[in-house]
Write an enzyme that holds these catalytic residues in place. Sequence first.
Site, short mmCIF file in Angstrom:
data_model
loop_
_atom_site.label_atom_id
_atom_site.label_comp_id
_atom_site.label_asym_id
_atom_site.label_seq_id
_atom_site.Cartn_x
_atom_site.Cartn_y
_atom_site.Cartn_z
N HIS A 572 -16.64 -25.19 -11.11
CA HIS A 572 -15.80 -26.35 -10.78
C HIS A 572 -14.88 -25.96 -9.61
O HIS A 572 -14.15 -24.97 -9.69
CB HIS A 572 -14.91 -26.72 -11.97
CG HIS A 572 -15.57 -27.58 -13.00
ND1 HIS A 572 -16.26 -27.05 -14.07
CD2 HIS A 572 -15.63 -28.93 -13.13
CE1 HIS A 572 -16.71 -28.04 -14.83
NE2 HIS A 572 -16.35 -29.20 -14.27
N ASN A 609 -15.64 -17.29 -12.17
CA ASN A 609 -15.46 -18.68 -12.58
C ASN A 609 -14.94 -18.82 -14.00
O ASN A 609 -14.21 -19.74 -14.31
CB ASN A 609 -16.78 -19.43 -12.44
CG ASN A 609 -16.68 -20.89 -12.90
OD1 ASN A 609 -15.79 -21.61 -12.49
ND2 ASN A 609 -17.59 -21.29 -13.76
#
Length: 759
Positions: A572, A609
């Site tokens: 994201h 991440n």
Amino acid sequence: MADKLDHSAFLRHLARGQDLTGLINDRMLEREEGVRAATADTESAAMPPDVRGAFEAAARGEPLSPAQQFATEAIILPELRPAIDVINDSYGQVTHPLWTKLSNNAGIKARLETAIKSVGRIELPNGPLPYAGTGFVVGQRQIMTNRHVAEIFTRGLGDRSLVFKPGLNAGFDLKRERGGGQGVMLTATRVLMIHPFWDCAVIEVDGLPATAQPLTLSAIPAPELRDREVAVIGYPAFDPRNPAAVQDDLFGGVFRVKRLQPGLLSSVSDTASFGKMVPAVVHDASTLGGNSGSCLVELTTGQVLGLHFGGAYRDRNYAVPASALGADPRVRAFGLKFDGPPPTTDPAWASWWQRAEESEAIVPDRLAPAPQAKPKPATVAVSDNQGGQGGAVVSTAADGSVNLTIPLHVTVRLGGAPPIAAETVSTEAATTEITEKMVMPFRDEDFSHRPGYDETFLKQDGDRDPIVVPMPTVKDDSVVAKTKQGKDRLDYQNFSIKIHAERRLALFTASNVTAESALKRPDKRKKYTRAALSGLGENDQEQWFLDPRLDDELQIADYFYTRDDGAFDKGHIVRRDDVAWGETYDDLRRANGDTYHVTNCSPQVAPFNRSAMGVDNWGDFENTVLTQAASERLCVFAGPVLDPDDDTFLGRDAPRSRIRVKIPSRFWKVVVARVEDGLAAFAVMLEQNLSKMPKAPPEGEEFVMPDEFLKSVVPLKDIEDWTGLTFATELHQVDQYDTIRGGEAAARSGARRGRVRKR
């Protein structure tokens, strides 16, 4: 926190009730000649005119001239507020003219030595920083420190759902003195409280010695503390916000060890802390970054008057008033020792506890499961089905084996499994817990009313002047992908994206982020977990979707990420938690679903991440900025650095289709916040180490992704140089790279400060 020193005000503060002429004379001679002057009667010993004039101007309340400011710059704090070494839980003769009482007065020294034994360094044995900060004993197994210190290794808010971040733990060392005084590191067993209003936390520690007695917290109201003398006890670290030469001179070039730092309390002043303004007590001791969590011990009573949490070099430092904590029933419930009775009414910030409880309801869904012992290997036996029955039958035996007939007869025995009661279950139920399904999260497919990024998001009621945070512009507009309707940006709920047509990745994202409880939980009857908002089960894998407004060939399909042998995460760029807010539950859920478009995705290594694997690389910097902000709202710009020299990975975007994708090695973020004096912009760069990555792995070769990364706070201009973007002039004017705030953001988030260099 102000970035510029008000010399006149600070000199008046230092000179209150003190004749500093002789002291300054001696200090100036000592600095120039290397020895203390025997007399101050010679012409050379006279206070330099600019220095004398500075004090005289300050006494008259007049501003200082540039020459006077320059002359006083090097003597204001280093010469008047010393740092004293702590050795073997004590300190030697204090020769500083203003502070000889620290050693000459037996009562003061005894009180400070008692406090010294109860102050320790909060260690991070496997963390991102050498140590987290300072703490002091407040209960039989309890230490107090700052919220921003505890949040380095903890998740949660309030006093309920608090856990250590996966892979991180903390310790407490009561020594760490100059000359190698390292004691035994005690284990922090759990976090008891992270205060939702004050920058304060309470942590449980095992093995505290009897010599580390709980310190008494004062109940004297903060406005009555003015002019009281205190000693800050803690572990000052080299602070990139401050001049290196001055720090080396004051601390002898030795940092991260226990020090005694005397100073004076002054007024109560509002300062920004975790998205709000708090009434903090001000002090002027020579504290540095590692002092976070230090206690302010009053010389005459030995009581703790405050909890240091931040400040500005040669300007003012801030502390949580101990009396404010004593006014909070939730704090007193831990059995902390206060020298007065609690007030009869709830404090003004009581409602923040309710907000914390509401946010805690969301936290467990974001946490990684607790470590569990690995099961013993299973044994599997397979035989032909002799029964000739077509239906699947599952049965269990007393030894823990499971018999599954489907029409093969399979016996699975889990080593050491306890016997379980026999029952009949469906084939679907038998496979649910071991199968990760690819599930498409909930999304709203009607894009006609997406508001996108709001450049006025930081404006507040009462603002006379407009507060605008413009999106960056692209220098070469030809690289921007156009939608089917000819637009150059994709608007989603609470954020917008511009796509690079050739790279098929985001040029940048622009998002409106808030921590406001009313917007994070608009309907308290609803659930706000990842499962409730996205419709994903515990073991489900997210299946991201293409944006129908953009041609498919301008997007990298989900298949690339799910069929690359785990080389990359779907990272994201706009975090789900950041933009999942709204006036209504439907708005919030729509924003949550919008983050799963592949347009918001960039290939990232897994530890880079996944916050569950350690530090939340994308989010920690935002949280750090929020500690310095005056509101709970942020405008955030982020994206990858799309360097033409990026290495290429050969993957798949369909079962029989190969695709070459250049993998970004760096990601950037710019966070804009409201502060006391306007806006502040912070820029950070995160870099993946792709040095071992093959340019184009041969067919069938397994691709192993390195997991190292580097975080750097950088100038906004560097982001422009490497991204082809242009940020608004008003953001350059409030770039915090060279300011106190920028240095503090770097220090607290574990980032270095540096310019971006070409690889």
